[in-house]
Motif scaffolding. Structure first.
Motif, PDB file in Angstrom:
ATOM      1  N   ALA A  10       0.849  -1.191   0.000  1.00  0.00           N
ATOM      2  CA  ALA A  10       0.000   0.000   0.000  1.00  0.00           C
ATOM      3  C   ALA A  10       0.881   1.236   0.000  1.00  0.00           C
ATOM      4  O   ALA A  10       1.773   1.371   0.848  1.00  0.00           O
ATOM      5  N   THR A  11       0.669   2.131  -0.958  1.00  0.00           N
ATOM      6  CA  THR A  11       1.461   3.354  -1.032  1.00  0.00           C
ATOM      7  C   THR A  11       0.674   4.563  -0.546  1.00  0.00           C
ATOM      8  O   THR A  11       1.224   5.661  -0.492  1.00  0.00           O
ATOM      9  N   ASN A  12      -0.606   4.384  -0.239  1.00  0.00           N
ATOM     10  CA  ASN A  12      -1.434   5.440   0.328  1.00  0.00           C
ATOM     11  C   ASN A  12      -1.949   4.992   1.690  1.00  0.00           C
ATOM     12  O   ASN A  12      -2.174   3.799   1.921  1.00  0.00           O
ATOM     13  N   ARG A  13      -2.125   5.952   2.560  1.00  0.00           N
ATOM     14  CA  ARG A  13      -2.645   5.663   3.902  1.00  0.00           C
ATOM     15  C   ARG A  13      -4.048   5.082   3.801  1.00  0.00           C
ATOM     16  O   ARG A  13      -4.961   5.725   3.331  1.00  0.00           O
ATOM     17  N   GLY A  14      -4.189   3.825   4.234  1.00  0.00           N
ATOM     18  CA  GLY A  14      -5.477   3.143   4.139  1.00  0.00           C
ATOM     19  C   GLY A  14      -5.750   2.534   2.785  1.00  0.00           C
ATOM     20  O   GLY A  14      -6.851   2.029   2.539  1.00  0.00           O
ATOM     21  N   GLY A  15      -4.769   2.562   1.871  1.00  0.00           N
ATOM     22  CA  GLY A  15      -4.965   2.014   0.536  1.00  0.00           C
ATOM     23  C   GLY A  15      -4.864   0.502   0.508  1.00  0.00           C
ATOM     24  O   GLY A  15      -4.469  -0.150   1.483  1.00  0.00           O
ATOM     25  N   PHE A  16      -5.220  -0.065  -0.652  1.00  0.00           N
ATOM     26  CA  PHE A  16      -5.209  -1.522  -0.818  1.00  0.00           C
ATOM     27  C   PHE A  16      -3.775  -2.032  -0.816  1.00  0.00           C
ATOM     28  O   PHE A  16      -2.922  -1.528  -1.544  1.00  0.00           O
ATOM     29  N   ASP A  17      -3.520  -3.048   0.008  1.00  0.00           N
ATOM     30  CA  ASP A  17      -2.190  -3.640   0.127  1.00  0.00           C
ATOM     31  C   ASP A  17      -2.187  -4.957  -0.621  1.00  0.00           C
ATOM     32  O   ASP A  17      -2.598  -5.988  -0.092  1.00  0.00           O
ATOM     33  N   TYR A  18      -1.731  -4.937  -1.870  1.00  0.00           N
ATOM     34  CA  TYR A  18      -1.743  -6.148  -2.709  1.00  0.00           C
ATOM     35  C   TYR A  18      -0.805  -7.213  -2.158  1.00  0.00           C
ATOM     36  O   TYR A  18      -1.101  -8.401  -2.224  1.00  0.00           O
ATOM     37  N   ARG A  19       0.323  -6.795  -1.592  1.00  0.00           N
ATOM     38  CA  ARG A  19       1.273  -7.766  -1.043  1.00  0.00           C
ATOM     39  C   ARG A  19       0.652  -8.527   0.125  1.00  0.00           C
ATOM     40  O   ARG A  19       0.773  -9.753   0.231  1.00  0.00           O
ATOM     41  N   ARG A  20      -0.026  -7.794   0.995  1.00  0.00           N
ATOM     42  CA  ARG A  20      -0.667  -8.447   2.134  1.00  0.00           C
ATOM     43  C   ARG A  20      -1.784  -9.378   1.680  1.00  0.00           C
ATOM     44  O   ARG A  20      -1.962 -10.472   2.222  1.00  0.00           O
TER      45      ARG A  20
END
Length: 862
Positions: A176-186
């Motif tokens: 996730a590169t934005n605060r609260g954004g979607f974390d594809y790695r997770r």
């Protein structure tokens, strides 16, 4: 109070879920805290005689075992490919080397435009120039970019179980590169996937069919083929506008579902209809059971056939957590019915949850698993007490039942819906009351029947499908009416609530259901007392009045608690007087969100995905293409509780600044727009401005010197452009193709801290602006706190004299990672470094967010 001993499996399952959740969120420390809390709760339950020591011991064992299982799973959930790098003695990261991996396809193969995606289980990995490493079992997400349209047919023939060798480059999934954004790695890690393998074209994959293989993957590949064959039947029976919907409704195939239609269903809280779950399993069993009864089979045989039919249906519908839950509960219920045992819904759902979590502890992270179990548990606990408190209708007795089910489902799903989707439509309950029964008892049976009849009689299937087409048209028109236009204003936006709020809401609901049972029990006792006649001395009356009064006060207190919870969730920042300025990561583009101390929201640009696709490459278009406004900016605004944009600033009309705004306008109301007062003859610019006019949004073209004070602590001033441009005009508006030098340049001041937003101006405009400001001020500017680097860090912007004029403490550069423009340019970086400016690169560090108050300015980490 009811004893816990009555439902031991329920408490055992709850303890298992709690242990797994604590371990997942807090690791070993959380597991120890959970164990300590569990011991205290067990001692209290035994002391109050709510549960037996044996049950409490079992619950503690469940808590410990679940925590241990999750910690063990996390410990083993690592990539084996790091060992490849070490074994090959590679100097740099593995992703820097060409790789050839061979193994087996273990997921359905998705072909969408020019993209192919699937999961493979790599058995060997060969890094070019080094010996291969074998004996692996590494799950890798493969992404191929097709080069020719003919390759679509080649890739569509691949299926699970096929042997495959793929050449390409490894890459780590994006965080996730934005605060609260979607974390594809997770997200991929929860599926035990740690790498992406990217190739170019079908030629990079060598596939051998798994003919005659009887592995689990090969068998699932045949199930995928069967699902595809059944889906093709819907393509023959229904028009293109409905076929994808019917596939999703009956088979759980979501790939062909129209994104716009799905969005309309989502706004009204109707997406559960498209998620295969207990409703679909129930209709399937009802239809199949009816056919078996027509065949005059005995009850025992019918139950046995249904028991074996459920797993087949679960597989054919994709095996999502919601349908797995419904399938397990159905199988347990059918088995209990065949054995003549008493069925208990709470025990059935407990057994289903345990079965899924024991097999895969990561299923706890799945949204469909959480919603499915929470809503089902809520229906089991809440429908009956709510229904008994409603009036009994002699005619249309089904209506109170439907209302009780719909209201309970809405109340239970409400906190989870806010947590994940940040929206609730005021027409959600009426939509569910009307459309759920209509789709369940009309569309779903007709669609299922048309599919089954198509296997033996195409003419009869088309006749059934014609009725289904009419029913779908009615559903779609009603959904569109309720979700768009004026009705769209009935959708409320909620900031993502904290987890404690979600748990508190669910606990309050449990208390409400308990009070409703108490109220119903009191009414039943009073009725029995009146039927028996008054005794010589009736103590019930006084006691009953006291109990009624206590229940009344409890209901009032509960209503107040729910009210306070709603107010807090809808206005969590009402007392917050901090300003927040966020430069969001939108790739190669710009978008900044400002929250003023008074709670006003200003959005500067909306990002945009620039397309270079040629007309002959139309085959590359994806069904739901990535669009930064819909996929990035809108979710971020919703999560942050932006219920209303008070001012939208369009610095200029280039695509990388405006294309995301179309999706934003559809989701969030906008009060006013500032733009640079020009027009660009481009499809996206024309469409955007026309949409704003159609929606009645006021458009203003401010010039240098104009300003706005949204609250006493904030001032937004326009520095550029100075006046209307000369040249060609369209309807009185200057027609300018090259928009960069006409960018709005803005200065924001809040609590005395100054931010500069520069658009895409170049060095010539920088000098003109400085000259104009020196002439106006007659003195040098005071130092800036934060400056947005102009034109994404282009070589021809952010000159030395510009930096000397503003003397910013921090510069923020917005550019996409690995962009083709080489932004930010090395010359620009060198100038910033020479000026002693601290640089925040969004392409490397993600969103830059700053919190400002009367004490200072602070960086807000993701």
């Amino acid at each position: 109070m009811m004893s816990m001993n009555n439902r031991p499996l329920l408490w055992f399952a709850l303890s298992w879920v709690a242990g797994s959740a604590f371990a997942a969120s807090l690791g070993m420390r959380g597991s120890l805290l959970a164990a300590g809390a569990g011991v205290l709760l067990a001692a209290a339950a035994i002391g109050w005689r709510l549960a037996s020591p044996r049950l409490m011991l079992a619950c503690l064992l469940a808590l410990t075992a679940a925590s241990g299982q999750r910690l063990w799973a996390d410990e083993r959930n690592v990539t084996a490919l790091d060992a490849v790098r070490e074994a090959a003695a590679l100097d740099g990261p593995l992703a820097a080397y060409p790789v050839n991996a061979s193994g087996v396809i273990v997921s359905a193969v998705e072909v969408d435009g020019d993209r192919v995606r699937f999961v493979m289980e790599a058995r060997s990995v060969h890094v070019e120039g080094y010996p291969p490493l074998t004996g692996l079992s590494e799950r890798i997400m493969v992404q191929l970019r097709l080069q020719q349209q003919l390759e679509q047919e080649i890739a569509a023939a691949w299926q699970r179980g096929d042997a495959i060798a793929v050449a390409g480059e490894l890459a780590a999934p994006a965080e996730a590169t934005n605060r609260g954004g979607f974390d594809y790695r997770r997200y991929l890690r929860s599926q035990r996937i740690h790498w992406l393998l990217k190739g170019q074209g079908a030629a990079d994959a060598q596939v051998e069919p798994a003919a005659g293989a009887f592995t689990a993957a090969a068998l699932l590949g045949r199930v995928d083929a069967a699902r595809g064959w059944l889906g093709a039947a819907f393509d023959e029976l229904y028009p293109d506008s409905q076929a994808g919907y019917m596939k999703g409704l009956i088979l759980g195939i979501r790939e062909d579902l129209d994104p716009e239609r799905f969005g309309q269903f989502s706004k009204l809280g109707l997406t559960h209809i498209l998620a295969i779950s207990g409703l679909h399993v129930g209709v399937f069993l009802y239809v199949l059971g009816g056919l078996l009864r027509l065949a005059r089979l005995p009850k025992e045989k019918i139950l046995l056939i249904l028991l074996f039919a459920v797993p087949a249906y679960v597989l054919l519908t994709g095996g999502s957590p919601s349908v797995l839950r419904a399938g397990i509960m159905s199988m347990l219920g059918l088995a209990a019915a065949r054995m003549g045992k008493l069925k208990d819904g709470l025990h059935l759902i407990s057994a289903a949850a345990l079965a899924l979590l024991v097999v895969n502890p990561y299923v706890l992270n799945d949204i469909s698993f959480q919603l499915s179990f929470i809503v089902t548990l809520g229906l089991i606990l809440g429908v009956q007490p709510l229904r008994r408190c409603m009036p009994r209708w002699k005619k249309h007795g089904w209506l109170p039942d439907l209302i009780a089910v719909s209201v309970t489902a809405q109340l239970v799903s409400f906190p989870v819906t806010l947590y994940y989707f940040n929206g609730f439509h005021l027409l959600s309950l009426p939509a569910n009351l009307v459309l759920v029964p209509f789709i369940s008892f009309v569309v779903l049976p007709i669609g299922s029947a048309s599919l089954m009849v198509s296997m033996v009689w195409q003419g009869g299937a088309k006749a059934l499908a014609s009725a289904g087409i009419w029913a779908n048209d009615f559903s779609f028109k009603l959904v569109e009416l309720m979700s768009t236009g004026i009705s769209n204003h009935l959708r409320l936006i909620w900031k993502t609530p904290p987890l404690w709020w979600v748990y508190a809401w669910l606990l309050l609901l449990l208390l409400l259901f308990s009070l409703l049972r108490g109220w119903q029990a009191m009414k039943a006792a009073k009725k029995r007392s009146e039927a028996e006649g008054p005794p010589l001395e009736n103590p019930f009356t006084a006691k009953g009045m006291d109990k009624a009064r206590r229940l009344g006060f409890a209901f009032i207190g509960l209503a107040a608690a729910f009210g306070m919870m709603l107010v807090y969730a809808y206005m969590p920042d009402a007392a917050n007087r901090d300003a927040v300025i966020s430069f969001m990561d939108v790739g190669q583009g710009d978008s900044a969100l400002i929250r003023t101390p008074g709670g006003k929201h200003i959005l500067i640009d909306g990002g945009g995905t620039v397309s270079f696709q040629k007309p002959e490459d139309a085959w590359k278009t994806r069904k739901d293409p990535f669009e930064v406004g819909a996929k990035v900016v809108v979710p971020l605004l919703l999560k942050r509780g932006v219920q209303h944009i008070d001012l939208l600033v369009i610095t200029h009309l280039d695509s990388d600044h405006i294309r995301g705004l179309a999706a934003i306008m559809e989701q969030i109301p906008i009060s006013a727009v500032w733009w640079n007062g020009t027009f660009k003859e481009a499809a996206d610019a024309r469409s955007l401005l026309q949409s704003m006019l159609d929606k009645g949004i006021p458009l203003y073209a401010p010039k240098a010197g104009d300003s706005w004070r949204p609250d006493p602590d904030t001032r937004l001033e326009v520095l550029w452009p100075p006046s209307e441009s000369e040249g060609a005009r369209l309807a009185g508006v200057p027609l300018i193709k090259e928009q960069n030098e006409q960018s709005l340049v803005l200065e924001l001041e809040t609590y005395g801290k100054r931010f500069l937003f520069t658009g895409d101006i170049g060095t010539a405009t920088e000098r003109s602006l400085m000259r104009m400001m020196v002439e106006g001020l007659g003195e040098k500017q005071s130092a800036l706190h934060i400056m947005k680097v102009a034109h994404h860090g282009s070589r021809f912007s952010t000159a030395d004299d510009w930096l000397d004029f503003w003397r910013p403490a921090v510069a923020v550069n917005s550019a996409g990672a690995n962009n083709p423009y080489n932004h930010p340019h090395p010359d620009t970086l060198a100038r910033l470094q020479a000026a002693g400016v601290a640089l925040w690169r969004i392409d490397q560090q993600g969103e830059a967010s700053f919190r400002v108050n009367n004490r200072g300015i602070y960086y807000w980490a993701k």
